[in-house]
Motif scaffolding. Structure first.
Motif, PDB file in Angstrom:
ATOM      1  N   UNK A 195     -17.797  -4.800  19.299  1.00 52.42           N
ATOM      2  CA  UNK A 195     -18.616  -5.590  18.361  1.00 52.42           C
ATOM      3  C   UNK A 195     -20.076  -5.131  18.418  1.00 52.42           C
ATOM      4  N   UNK A 196     -20.531  -4.835  19.626  1.00 52.93           N
ATOM      5  CA  UNK A 196     -21.914  -4.374  19.768  1.00 52.93           C
ATOM      6  C   UNK A 196     -22.112  -3.084  18.981  1.00 52.93           C
ATOM      7  N   UNK A 197     -21.162  -2.155  19.154  1.00 47.95           N
ATOM      8  CA  UNK A 197     -21.230  -0.880  18.437  1.00 47.95           C
ATOM      9  C   UNK A 197     -21.268  -1.074  16.933  1.00 47.95           C
ATOM     10  N   UNK A 198     -20.377  -1.937  16.457  1.00 46.11           N
ATOM     11  CA  UNK A 198     -20.228  -2.069  15.002  1.00 46.11           C
ATOM     12  C   UNK A 198     -21.336  -2.887  14.367  1.00 46.11           C
ATOM     13  N   UNK A 199     -21.733  -3.977  15.035  1.00 48.22           N
ATOM     14  CA  UNK A 199     -22.627  -4.915  14.356  1.00 48.22           C
ATOM     15  C   UNK A 199     -24.011  -5.035  14.992  1.00 48.22           C
ATOM     16  N   UNK A 200     -24.038  -5.093  16.327  1.00 50.51           N
ATOM     17  CA  UNK A 200     -25.324  -5.371  16.970  1.00 50.51           C
ATOM     18  C   UNK A 200     -26.260  -4.157  16.951  1.00 50.51           C
ATOM     19  N   UNK A 201     -25.690  -2.958  17.171  1.00 52.97           N
ATOM     20  CA  UNK A 201     -26.539  -1.757  17.176  1.00 52.97           C
ATOM     21  C   UNK A 201     -27.273  -1.573  15.839  1.00 52.97           C
ATOM     22  N   UNK A 202     -26.534  -1.641  14.707  1.00 52.71           N
ATOM     23  CA  UNK A 202     -27.242  -1.500  13.427  1.00 52.71           C
ATOM     24  C   UNK A 202     -28.326  -2.565  13.243  1.00 52.71           C
TER      25      UNK A 202
END
Ligand code: ADP
Ligand code: MG
Length: 484
Positions: free
Chosen positions: A394-401
Motif C-alpha cells: 500500500x505504501x508503494x502504491x499510494x503513500x509514496x506518490x
C-alpha cells in the motif's frame, strides 16, 4: 574453425572532452553545440601570429583524473605539435603531448560478472580537439564547424589488458562514471564528449606474445564498439586460420553492415612529424599544488561501493546501482544514515531508492538533486512500513506518490488522511473475517477437514476486503482462531 582456442587482446585510446568553460589554449566558449562557427577567435581559426596560452583548468582536471587512477604525475610536462593536413584543422597541427605526458601509469579495476580485471594505463595526456567536418548537409560541399576546434581533451591510453567487448564496455562505463564523479567531463558519448579508438589483436590462448593489431577508429557507442570487436576478432581469426597474416591498419566500423573496413590511407597516415611546440614552454607544476588537488578529490565510486557493501550490508548488485552517479550515492548515504539511527534496515532503504525513487526520477525527468523528499522524511516513511502501520505494498502504491506530491507533510498524517493505516483493531478485523468465512463455506469445511494450506486464501481475501489495511499478524491470529 577453432575460435575457442584464440583470445582477443584489446587496448583503448579514449578521448575525453573536458567540461571547462573556455578552450584549451584561448578564451573561446568550449561548450557543446552553438551556432556553427560562433565559438571561435583568431586563435582557434589558426591565424598566423597568434599565440596559445595554457588553460589552468585543463591541467587541474588532468591531474584530478590521474590521481583518481593512481597515475604518477609528471611535475614537468610538455606540449608537442602533431602535424597533419585536414580542413577542420586550420593550424595544420594539433597541440598534444608526445614525449612528456602529464600522467604516467595507473590502473582501473573492473568488477565483471564473477571476476575482476585490473586494466593498467599507459599514460594520460592533454591535447586539443579538431573542428568538425560535415559531409551530409550539402550535396556539393563539405561544411566545416570550428566550434569544437581547440576544445580541451584528455587522451587516456590503456595497456592491452582487455580481453572482450564486455570488458571494453565495462571499462568505458567505469571511466565515464569516474569522470562524472570528478566533475571533469559529462562523458556524454552521443555528443562525442567521450569516444575511443579500439586496438584489437588475437593470439592463441596461453601465448604470452602479442599478435599484430588493427585500430578501429572513433567509436562513440558501446553497442557499436562491441559489434565492431566481435566482427574484427572473427575476421582476424579467419585470416590466421586460413594461413594469412593480419596487416596493421586503421579501420572504421560501418553500423549498417556491422563490418570493419580499412580507412583511406590519408586518414590513417602515421607520419605526424611530432616536434616540441615552440609556442608553449614546458609546464611546471609543484607537489604542494598536486597535494591540494588530491585533498580536494571527492569520495570515489569504489569507496562508496565498499562502504555500502561492508558498512551497510547491501548486496553488491544494489551497491553498484546506487553508486552509478555521485549525487545519488551522496543522497543515498545521507538517507541510510538517518534511517539507521531510526532502526530502519539498510536493505529497505536500498529497495526504496532502486524500486521507487530511481523510476520516479526517470519518469519525471528529474535529477536526484531536485528530488523533493528529504532524507528525514524518507526515514519517517520507511518507519511506518517497518512498524507495520502501513503495508509495504500500500505504501508503494499510494503513500509514496502522495509523499512526493506533499514532501513536507508528515508521512503518518498523509497515511491517516488517505485512510491507509493498517488496523489490528479487533472490531474492524472481526467484521471482515466473519464476512470472508461466511462467503466461503466450502473452503471453511475443507480447511477444517485438514487442508491447512487454505489459510493463505483466507488471508488474501481479508487483505483484499480491507484494502490492505488488515495488520497481518493480528489477522492471522484471528482467522486461525475462528477456523479452529
Ligand atoms: P602507437 O604508438 O603505434 O599508437 P601504442 O603502443 O601507443 O602504439 O599503443 C596504442 C594502443 O594500442 C594502446 O592502447 C595499446 O594498449 C594498444 N595495443 C598495443 N599493442 C597491442 C596489441 N598487440 N593488441 C591490441 N592492442 C594493442
Ligand atoms: Mg598511440
Amino acid at each position: 574453425m577453432n575460435y575457442a582456442t584464440y583470445e582477443p587482446v584489446i587496448g583503448l585510446e579514449i578521448h575525453l572532452q573536458l567540461a571547462t568553460q573556455s578552450k584549451a589554449f584561448c578564451g573561446d566558449d568550449a561548450s557543446f553545440g552553438g551556432e556553427p562557427n560562433t565559438h571561435v577567435s583568431a586563435i582557434s581559426l589558426g591565424h598566423p601570429g597568434t599565440l596559445p596560452r595554457l588553460n589552468k583548468r585543463q591541467m587541474e582536471y588532468a591531474v584530478r583524473l590521474g590521481l583518481a587512477l593512481s597515475s604518477r604525475i609528471n611535475l614537468r610536462n610538455c606540449f608537442d605539435r602533431k602535424n597533419y593536413f585536414y580542413t577542420d584543422l586550420p593550424k595544420g597541427y594539433q597541440i598534444t603531448q608526445d614525449r612528456l605526458p602529464v600522467c604516467v601509469g595507473g590502473s582501473l579495476e573492473l568488477e565483471m560478472d564473477g571476476y575482476r580485471r585490473t586494466v593498467r594505463l599507459h599514460h594520460i595526456h592533454m591535447e586539443e580537439d579538431a573542428g568538425k567536418s560535415i559531409h551530409d548537409l550539402s550535396p556539393r560541399h563539405s561544411m566545416i564547424d570550428l566550434n569544437r576546434a581547440g576544445v580541451p581533451l584528455l587522451e587516456i591510453v590503456t595497456e592491452p589488458d582487455l580481453r572482450s567487448g564486455e570488458e571494453v564496455d565495462a571499462f568505458m562505463t567505469a571511466m565515464r562514471q569516474l569522470a562524472r564523479y570528478l566533475g571533469i567531463s559529462d562523458g556524454n558519448m552521443q555528443e562525442g564528449s567521450m569516444r575511443c579508438d579500439v586496438n584489437v589483436s588475437v593470439r592463441k590462448k596461453g601465448d604470452t606474445g602479442f599478435g599484430e593489431r588493427c585500430e578501429i577508429k572513433n567509436m562513440n557507442s558501446m553497442r557499436f564498439a562491441r559489434q565492431a570487436i566481435e566482427f574484427e576478432v572473427k575476421r582476424q581469426i579467419d585470416l590466421l586460420e586460413s594461413g594469412g597474416q593480419v596487416q596493421r591498419a586503421s579501420l572504421s566500423f560501418n553500423p549498417t553492415t556491422g563490418e570493419t573496413s580499412p580507412m583511406r590511407d590519408k586518414e590513417s597516415a602515421h607520419d605526424y612529424r611530432y616536434f616540441p611546440d615552440p609556442d608553449l614552454p614546458p609546464v611546471v607544476i609543484t607537489q604542494p599544488w598536486v597535494d591540494e588537488v588530491l585533498a580536494q578529490l571527492p569520495t570515489l565510486p569504489k569507496a562508496y561501493f565498499e562502504r555500502f557493501v561492508n558498512e551497510f550490508g547491501l548486496p553488491e548488485y544494489d551497491a553498484k546501482l546506487l553508486t552509478q552517479e555521485r549525487e545519488m550515492a551522496v543522497f543515498f548515504e545521507k538517507t541510510i544514515k538517518v534511517c539507521a539511527s531510526q532502526n530502519v534496515s539498510g536493505k529497505s532503504v536500498a529497495n526504496l531508492f532502486i524500486n521507487k525513487i530511481s523510476p520516479w526520477l526517470a519518469e519525471t525527468g528529474t535529477e536526484i538533486d531536485a528530488f523533493p523528499v528529504s532524507a528525514a522524511q524518507l526515514s519517517a516513511y520507511l518507519q511506518l512500513i517497518e512498524e507495520g502501520k502501513v503495508s509495504a505494498s500500500i505504501a508503494n502504491q499510494r503513500l509514496f506518490p502522495a509523499l512526493v506530491e506533499s514532501p513536507e507533510r508528515p508521512p503518518l498524517e498523509l497515511a491517516q488522511q488517505l485512510n491507509l493505516l493498517q488496523s489490528s483493531d479487533s472490531n474492524f478485523l472481526e467484521k471482515i473475517v466473519d464476512e470472508v468465512l461466511a462467503a466461503n463455506p466450502d473452503k471453511v469445511a475443507e480447511y477444517r477437514k485438514g487442508k491447512k494450506g487454505l489459510i493463505g486464501f483466507f488471508m488474501g481475501e481479508v487483505m483484499k476486503k480491507s484494502q490492505g489495511k488488515a495488520e497481518p499478524k493480528a489477522t492471522n491470529a484471528l482467522v486461525t482462531k475462528k477456523l479452529g
